[in-house]
Write a protein that holds these residues in place. Structure first.
Motif, PDB file in Angstrom:
ATOM      1  N   ALA A  31     -16.264   4.839   4.828  1.00 21.59           N
ATOM      2  CA  ALA A  31     -16.603   6.254   4.686  1.00 21.59           C
ATOM      3  C   ALA A  31     -15.904   6.893   3.484  1.00 21.59           C
ATOM      4  O   ALA A  31     -16.175   8.049   3.156  1.00 21.59           O
ATOM      5  N   ASN A  32     -15.045   6.153   2.834  1.00 25.68           N
ATOM      6  CA  ASN A  32     -14.230   6.671   1.736  1.00 25.68           C
ATOM      7  C   ASN A  32     -14.959   6.432   0.405  1.00 25.68           C
ATOM      8  O   ASN A  32     -15.092   5.292  -0.031  1.00 25.68           O
ATOM      9  N   PRO A  33     -15.439   7.483  -0.256  1.00 26.57           N
ATOM     10  CA  PRO A  33     -16.208   7.290  -1.482  1.00 26.57           C
ATOM     11  C   PRO A  33     -15.448   6.572  -2.595  1.00 26.57           C
ATOM     12  O   PRO A  33     -16.055   5.950  -3.456  1.00 26.57           O
ATOM     13  N   ARG A  38     -16.217  -1.345  -2.659  1.00 27.63           N
ATOM     14  CA  ARG A  38     -15.489  -2.626  -2.612  1.00 27.63           C
ATOM     15  C   ARG A  38     -15.736  -3.332  -1.275  1.00 27.63           C
ATOM     16  O   ARG A  38     -15.834  -4.547  -1.216  1.00 27.63           O
ATOM     17  N   TYR A  39     -15.824  -2.563  -0.210  1.00 28.45           N
ATOM     18  CA  TYR A  39     -16.028  -3.154   1.114  1.00 28.45           C
ATOM     19  C   TYR A  39     -17.497  -3.461   1.361  1.00 28.45           C
ATOM     20  O   TYR A  39     -17.829  -4.485   1.962  1.00 28.45           O
ATOM     21  N   LEU A  40     -18.386  -2.612   0.878  1.00 26.88           N
ATOM     22  CA  LEU A  40     -19.818  -2.866   1.031  1.00 26.88           C
ATOM     23  C   LEU A  40     -20.236  -4.106   0.249  1.00 26.88           C
ATOM     24  O   LEU A  40     -21.177  -4.802   0.632  1.00 26.88           O
ATOM     25  N   VAL A  86      -3.560   4.321  -3.076  1.00 27.11           N
ATOM     26  CA  VAL A  86      -3.110   5.464  -2.274  1.00 27.11           C
ATOM     27  C   VAL A  86      -4.195   5.865  -1.277  1.00 27.11           C
ATOM     28  O   VAL A  86      -3.909   6.171  -0.112  1.00 27.11           O
ATOM     29  N   SER A  87      -5.432   5.826  -1.689  1.00 26.04           N
ATOM     30  CA  SER A  87      -6.541   6.176  -0.814  1.00 26.04           C
ATOM     31  C   SER A  87      -6.640   5.204   0.365  1.00 26.04           C
ATOM     32  O   SER A  87      -6.874   5.610   1.512  1.00 26.04           O
ATOM     33  N   VAL A  88      -6.444   3.922   0.102  1.00 28.64           N
ATOM     34  CA  VAL A  88      -6.466   2.912   1.166  1.00 28.64           C
ATOM     35  C   VAL A  88      -5.294   3.130   2.125  1.00 28.64           C
ATOM     36  O   VAL A  88      -5.446   3.024   3.342  1.00 28.64           O
ATOM     37  N   VAL A  89      -4.132   3.437   1.590  1.00 27.90           N
ATOM     38  CA  VAL A  89      -2.974   3.719   2.437  1.00 27.90           C
ATOM     39  C   VAL A  89      -3.247   4.965   3.292  1.00 27.90           C
ATOM     40  O   VAL A  89      -2.931   4.975   4.490  1.00 27.90           O
ATOM     41  N   ASP A  90      -3.848   5.979   2.701  1.00 28.59           N
ATOM     42  CA  ASP A  90      -4.219   7.180   3.474  1.00 28.59           C
ATOM     43  C   ASP A  90      -5.180   6.819   4.609  1.00 28.59           C
ATOM     44  O   ASP A  90      -5.049   7.320   5.730  1.00 28.59           O
ATOM     45  N   ASP A  91      -6.149   5.941   4.319  1.00 27.96           N
ATOM     46  CA  ASP A  91      -7.075   5.481   5.357  1.00 27.96           C
ATOM     47  C   ASP A  91      -6.320   4.775   6.480  1.00 27.96           C
ATOM     48  O   ASP A  91      -6.637   4.942   7.660  1.00 27.96           O
ATOM     49  N   ALA A  92      -5.322   3.989   6.104  1.00 26.23           N
ATOM     50  CA  ALA A  92      -4.523   3.271   7.108  1.00 26.23           C
ATOM     51  C   ALA A  92      -3.732   4.253   7.971  1.00 26.23           C
ATOM     52  O   ALA A  92      -3.681   4.111   9.203  1.00 26.23           O
TER      53      ALA A  92
END
Length: 123
Positions: A31-33, A38-40, A86-92
């Protein structure tokens, strides 16, 4: 007699809890633009999920064995930016919070994730 402090693995809910957190984490990434492409683009997202569960379990002190590559080899050539990291860490952190993990444990996980920065960004 002193009660032993629960391990990080125990505080995260052992394998089942870590699997739930990981599923939330991947949903957050999708869901993170900033990082969803990268995941798709992953050829096998379920394998990625299993490796994350293994890595998280083993790193938290659980009995699971991590069968993937080390962090540097996994991320080499991906050219991940600091903003993406940082965005991935925020998601975590959001995944941990949404799964009821207490603030002190979230801070401990944050420290661990932040320690991996040099093995992920622009390698």
């Amino acid at each position: 007699m002193n009660q032993a402090t629960p391990t990080l693995y125990d505080r995260l809910g052992q394998r089942d809890g870590i699997a739930r957190i990981t599923r939330s984490l991947i949903q957050n990434h999708l869901a993170n633009p900033l990082v969803k492409t990268r995941y798709l683009a992953s050829e096998n997202l379920s394998r990625v999920e299993q490796r994350v569960i293994e890595f998280f379990c083993a790193g938290a002190g659980g009995p699971e064995v991590y069968s993937g590559q080390d962090m540097l080899a996994t991320h080499r050539g991906m050219n991940i930016s600091e903003q993406e990291f940082v965005s991935v860490v925020d998601d975590a952190m959001a995944a941990l919070a949404s799964n009821g993990i207490d603030p002190a444990t979230r801070s401990e996980v944050l420290s661990i994730l932040w320690s991996l920065k040099g093995e992920v960004i622009r390698v």
